[in-house]
Design a protein around this motif. Sequence first.
Motif, short mmCIF file in Angstrom:
data_model
loop_
_atom_site.label_atom_id
_atom_site.label_comp_id
_atom_site.label_asym_id
_atom_site.label_seq_id
_atom_site.Cartn_x
_atom_site.Cartn_y
_atom_site.Cartn_z
N TYR A 83 28.57 -60.73 18.32
CA TYR A 83 28.26 -60.26 16.97
C TYR A 83 27.99 -61.10 16.00
N PRO A 84 26.92 -61.15 15.36
CA PRO A 84 26.36 -62.34 14.30
C PRO A 84 27.32 -62.29 13.17
N LYS A 85 27.66 -61.28 12.68
CA LYS A 85 28.39 -61.07 11.29
C LYS A 85 29.69 -61.08 11.24
N GLN A 86 30.18 -60.84 12.57
CA GLN A 86 31.79 -60.61 12.76
C GLN A 86 32.35 -62.05 12.87
N PRO A 87 33.61 -62.34 12.17
CA PRO A 87 34.30 -63.69 12.69
C PRO A 87 34.59 -63.93 13.91
N ILE A 88 34.43 -65.18 14.21
CA ILE A 88 34.70 -65.68 15.46
C ILE A 88 35.86 -65.21 16.05
N ALA A 89 36.76 -65.75 15.52
CA ALA A 89 38.11 -65.53 16.38
C ALA A 89 38.43 -64.18 16.56
N ASP A 90 38.15 -63.43 15.40
CA ASP A 90 38.41 -61.63 15.60
C ASP A 90 37.40 -60.97 16.78
N GLN A 91 36.33 -61.25 16.89
CA GLN A 91 35.59 -60.93 18.09
C GLN A 91 35.95 -61.27 19.30
N LEU A 92 36.31 -62.54 19.60
CA LEU A 92 37.04 -63.00 20.86
C LEU A 92 38.40 -62.38 20.93
N VAL A 93 39.23 -62.17 20.02
CA VAL A 93 40.38 -61.50 20.44
C VAL A 93 40.13 -60.01 20.82
N GLN A 136 26.86 -71.11 21.67
CA GLN A 136 27.07 -71.07 23.02
C GLN A 136 28.61 -71.26 23.43
N ARG A 137 29.08 -72.32 22.62
CA ARG A 137 30.56 -72.47 22.96
C ARG A 137 31.42 -71.34 22.81
N VAL A 138 31.37 -70.45 21.66
CA VAL A 138 32.02 -69.13 21.53
C VAL A 138 31.69 -68.15 22.65
N GLN A 139 30.51 -68.10 23.26
CA GLN A 139 30.01 -67.17 24.34
C GLN A 139 30.80 -67.50 25.46
N ILE A 140 30.88 -68.81 25.57
CA ILE A 140 31.71 -69.42 27.02
C ILE A 140 33.35 -69.19 26.94
N ILE A 141 33.77 -69.34 25.65
CA ILE A 141 34.99 -68.97 25.56
C ILE A 141 35.36 -67.46 25.88
N ALA A 142 34.47 -66.44 25.22
CA ALA A 142 34.46 -65.13 25.66
C ALA A 142 34.65 -64.77 27.09
N ALA A 143 34.09 -65.57 28.05
CA ALA A 143 34.13 -65.43 29.44
C ALA A 143 35.25 -65.98 29.98
N LEU A 144 35.82 -66.93 29.39
CA LEU A 144 37.04 -67.86 29.98
C LEU A 144 38.45 -67.45 29.52
N VAL A 145 38.61 -66.57 28.42
CA VAL A 145 39.89 -66.53 27.65
C VAL A 145 40.73 -65.55 28.54
N PRO A 146 40.58 -64.55 29.23
CA PRO A 146 41.38 -63.56 29.69
C PRO A 146 41.87 -64.10 31.28
N THR A 147 41.54 -65.26 31.52
CA THR A 147 42.08 -65.99 32.71
C THR A 147 41.38 -65.36 34.04
N PRO A 148 40.02 -65.17 34.16
CA PRO A 148 39.51 -64.49 34.99
C PRO A 148 39.82 -64.67 36.50
N ILE A 149 39.65 -63.85 37.70
CA ILE A 149 39.98 -64.37 38.79
C ILE A 149 38.69 -64.64 39.65
N ALA A 150 37.56 -64.56 38.84
CA ALA A 150 36.15 -65.32 39.36
C ALA A 150 35.50 -65.26 38.25
N LEU A 151 34.56 -66.38 38.29
CA LEU A 151 33.62 -66.70 36.96
C LEU A 151 32.03 -66.70 37.48
#
Length: 293
Positions: A83-93, A136-151
């Motif tokens: 979401y382009p206008k939303q703060p980074i940390a808030d949307q990742l959380v 791109q870094r933020v998008q990667i973090i979105a995939a990695l944060v919940p400790t996934p069982i596969a990537l």
Amino acid sequence: MLETRGLTRRFGENTAVDGVGFPVPGGAMTGFVGGNGAGKTTTMRMVMGVLGIHEGEVRWQGRAITAADRRQFGYMPEERGLYPKQPIADQLVYLAQLRGMSGPAARAAVVEHLERFGLGDRQGDPVEKLSLGNQQRVQIIAALVPTPIALVLDEPFSGLDPAAVDSMADLLREHTRRGTPVLFSSHQLDLVDRLCDRLVVMARGKVVAQGSADELRSGGPVRYRLVLGGDAGWTRDQRGVHVADVDGGTALIEVLEPGAEQHVLGEAAARGPVHEFRRVVPRLSEIYQEVTA
């Protein structure tokens, strides 16, 4: 283990993915390579359930995959979804909470990942204020944060500078050390060669090669580079070899019969000085060109 078996997807009369099958072992990075239109993104979308499967199946831990399994996967799509206008940390959380994390745990994990990617001081910034590489870094973090069982990551290294590539690679290795299967696509063949335990090569909707880099190299022709003090044209007349190229005193020899290269070396030594005789190990880019031709 994550595994695809005979995956097929058609769009009208066009078969975009045709009987694709390969394993993604736990604790290993599997690189997924192929040209534009080869079928990589369509395959990854079927793995994640974003696209329907016309034939074949996706399996997880030896059984048919379920929606509950996929909800625990980390997925980075080809088309980014921030979401382009939303703060980074808030949307990742928020995204982490959608996948089952508590607010405090999500916040702590997000902050940790932002710090690791050098974005700790940008937590309150909207995404649109970031460079494309930082997005791109933020998008990667979105995939990695919940400790996934596969990537399952579609072009995760695109747009990253060398330092960010190294940080990303270190982070992925942490996941593989925990036994997580990692599948990522990339057009950067040298990067795939450096990082991956296994490779899957697609062309025209089919898998044309798969295995470790050493396995793919061993499956190709055996070649030697011979450098002599005199002209190497005589090597063309030697039995059991094919001379792919001769330039003055240098010859590139392809072995057709095991041991024939030793006879060539013996003949070369009898004719004069031998400056070099070594096995030519093909680069991944050369293997790729051969199997996709």
